[in-house]
Design an enzyme around this catalytic site. Structure first.
Site, short mmCIF file in Angstrom:
data_model
loop_
_atom_site.label_atom_id
_atom_site.label_comp_id
_atom_site.label_asym_id
_atom_site.label_seq_id
_atom_site.Cartn_x
_atom_site.Cartn_y
_atom_site.Cartn_z
N LYS A 122 0.82 -1.20 0.00
CA LYS A 122 0.00 0.00 0.00
C LYS A 122 0.86 1.26 0.00
CE LYS A 122 -3.75 0.30 2.54
NZ LYS A 122 -4.68 0.52 3.68
N GLU A 129 10.33 -4.96 3.92
CA GLU A 129 10.55 -6.28 3.34
C GLU A 129 10.24 -6.28 1.85
OE1 GLU A 129 9.29 -6.91 7.66
OE2 GLU A 129 8.75 -5.59 5.99
N GLY A 148 -4.72 -3.88 5.03
CA GLY A 148 -3.96 -4.94 4.37
C GLY A 148 -4.52 -6.32 4.60
N ARG A 149 -4.90 -6.63 5.84
CA ARG A 149 -5.38 -7.98 6.13
C ARG A 149 -6.80 -8.23 5.65
NH1 ARG A 149 -4.39 -4.87 10.38
NH2 ARG A 149 -6.04 -4.33 11.86
N GLU A 200 -3.73 -9.22 14.77
CA GLU A 200 -3.38 -7.87 14.36
C GLU A 200 -4.58 -6.94 14.46
OE1 GLU A 200 -0.09 -6.83 11.34
OE2 GLU A 200 -1.94 -6.53 10.20
N HIS A 227 -0.52 -35.82 15.94
CA HIS A 227 0.73 -36.48 16.29
C HIS A 227 1.79 -35.48 16.71
CE1 HIS A 227 -0.51 -40.53 14.89
NE2 HIS A 227 -1.32 -39.82 14.11
N LYS A 257 9.89 -1.89 14.00
CA LYS A 257 10.39 -1.47 12.69
C LYS A 257 11.28 -0.24 12.81
CE LYS A 257 6.43 -3.12 9.94
NZ LYS A 257 5.36 -2.69 9.01
#
Length: 523
Positions: free
Chosen positions: A201, A207, A262-263, A348, A379, A488
């Site tokens: 955005k 990253e 974003g999510r 978040e 398991h 950050k």
């Protein structure tokens, strides 16, 4: 806003008293009540939400519904879908529902959506049919999506779950800044037939910026064609200037609006990888399934409203029954990324400790969300669930039909899902303490008729609305994420120190670790 805190609502005290009454009652005692069972299921198109294994009786459920009424949940839903500034710290709406609304139904703020969707369809069609070619005139064979968080998890989940059709470009996802990820992804790719989608955005997400620059350098080193960037890179962003500075032509940019978090963005141009991998019809079905859930959420009465009920049950488990953990347990290998997706969506969104007005929430909010696929998880971590000391809740996600044709496999898979839920709820009466399973753990089961774009769309929208409803009960902002910014910011200083800048002023532990890493990196 002057809304009372959650624990100040009249229903809150009543719920605390009901929880104290219900806590000594074994959950198994509630399971064979037919009338209760019929009331604790909601059937939608392609989806069943069964919460009969939740630790509620009619009185507790009625008081939970009163809690929602005391928060004016219907008014708050209208505010959400009509474009009210529900994201109060940024004074923005959260109009992800408008991304999947039919033309003409979305608020004015979302008027660009139909035209953008048409652009996406034309672009995806050109790439998949081969009319959009690379710099040497060859068709695109591989698409690399460079994005992180919401610009990665949603598209990656859907593509992984539904599997691209033969003949379409292969999809690759590069979220992590760890150089191993992009190095491994680029190894073996042909720059002349590879297309990169840079999804951010702000176009400044660290990253994504670093991975994007590495991808661009890789392309230029192998082609020496800076003039061909426009054939191999497109962007999804709200920052056209930064994208242009990166070298992307404006006609290669798809918008990411500030009214979509974003999510919540896989329904937007962030979902371009889905369209490329699965086709425009499948993407339309995905949107349609989500819109069906939106309509249910907006119109169903509280007692039959699946997302609202899931939200209230979550609050009941977290704030009244002490379940600080929530396990997501998909019993379908194709949904293996669902726990990661929901971990971001829930934690978040609702991992907050202050209300809209900045005052303390006063109660617990989002649980720790984690999970894994069955039967593999049985398991690994199910031992802790059955005989550990921690309180938890869980969602089982099951598909009724499958496409692989191995009926015995599927029956065993589903049998395990149903039986694990039963064991968590009812436990056993073993006299040997080493074999005893206490039970009394609340779970819900979500059954999809089959795994298809529409049912995945409905499932993800179901969880979006659940998260929103929990946020409105707690009176927190589910649409910002300021907590991730501090780390950050601190990383900028440490990055320079790892390159040799002075560590003066840094705390002793960090300084020692920086010095150790520099020393060992040179060894």
């Amino acid at each position: 806003m002057n809304r009372p805190a959650a624990h100040e609502l009249p229903a809150w005290g009543s719920l605390a008293r009901l929880a104290a009454r219900l806590s000594p009652v074994p959950l198994r005692n509630l399971l064979d009540d037919d009338a209760r069972g019929a009331a604790l299921r909601v059937r939608l198109n392609g989806l069943l939400f069964d919460f009969t294994r939740q630790r509620v009786d009619p009185a507790a459920l009625a008081e939970l519904l009163s809690l929602a009424e005391q928060r004016d949940w219907q008014g708050r839903v209208r505010q959400l879908v009509e474009g009210g500034a529900v994201n109060t710290t940024e004074n923005r709406p959260a109009l992800h529902t408008a991304l999947r609304s039919p033309p003409g139904e979305a608020p004015e703020a979302a008027r660009e959506v139909p035209g953008t969707l048409s652009r996406m369809e034309r672009f995806a069609g050109a790439v998949t049919c081969g009319s959009w070619t690379g710099c040497s005139g060859r068709a695109i064979t591989d698409v690399v999506n460079v994005g992180i968080g919401g610009s990665d998890l949603g598209p990656r989940l859907v593509v992984d779950a539904l599997q691209p059709h033969d003949g379409r470009p292969a999809l690759h996802f590069v979220p992590n800044i760890d150089g191993h990820v992009i190095s491994k992804t680029l190894a073996g790719l042909d720059p002349e037939t590879t297309l990169f989608i840079i999804a951010s955005k702000s176009f400044t997400t660290r990253e994504t910026r670093v991975n994007g620059e590495t991808a661009r350098s890789w392309f230029l080193e192998r082609t020496n064609r800076p003039d061909a960037i426009g054939r191999h890179f497109v962007g999804v962003t709200g920052n056209r200037e930064a994208a242009a500075a990166f070298g992307l032509p404006r006609e290669n940019l798809f918008p990411m609006w500030d009214w979509v978090g974003g999510r919540y963005s896989l329904w937007s141009p962030v979902g371009l990888p889905i369209m490329l991998a699965l086709g425009t019809a499948a993407f339309a079905e995905l949107l349609g399934g989500a819109h069906t859930m939106d309509r249910h959420f907006q119109t169903a009465p509280a007692a039959g409203n699946a997302p609202l009920l899931a939200a209230l049950l979550g609050i009941w488990n977290i704030d009244f029954l002490g379940a600080a953990n929530h396990a997501v347990l998909p019993y379908d290998q194709r949904l293996r990324l669902l726990p990661d997706y929901l971990q971001q969506l829930e934690t978040e969104s609702n991992g907050k400790r202050v209300r809209h007005d900045g005052s303390p929430v006063g109660v617990h909010t989002a649980p720790v969300v984690w999970g894994g696929i069955g039967t593999t998880g049985q398991h690994a971590f199910h031992q802790l669930l059955h005989q550990g000391t921690r309180a938890f809740s869980a969602d089982f996600i099951v598909c009724a039909a499958t496409e692989h044709g191995l009926e015995e496999h599927h029956r065993w898979l589903v049998a395990n899902a149903l039986s694990q839920g039963k064991a968590m709820a009812a436990g056993n009466d073993a006299h040997d303490p080493h074999r005893a399973v206490r039970g009394n753990h609340a779970t819900s089961t979500i059954v999809l008729d089959r795994l298809a774009p529409a049912t995945i769309g409905a499932l993800l929208a179901f969880y979006e609305h659940k998260v929103f409803c929990q946020g409105l009960i707690w009176d927190i902002n589910s649409f910002d994420q300021w907590g991730v910014e501090l780390g950050k910011q601190l990383a900028v200083t440490v990055f320079g120190q790892l390159a040799g800048e002075s560590t003066r002023g840094q705390d002793r532990t960090t300084r020692s670790l920086v010095e150790h890493l520099i020393e060992q990196g040179r060894a």
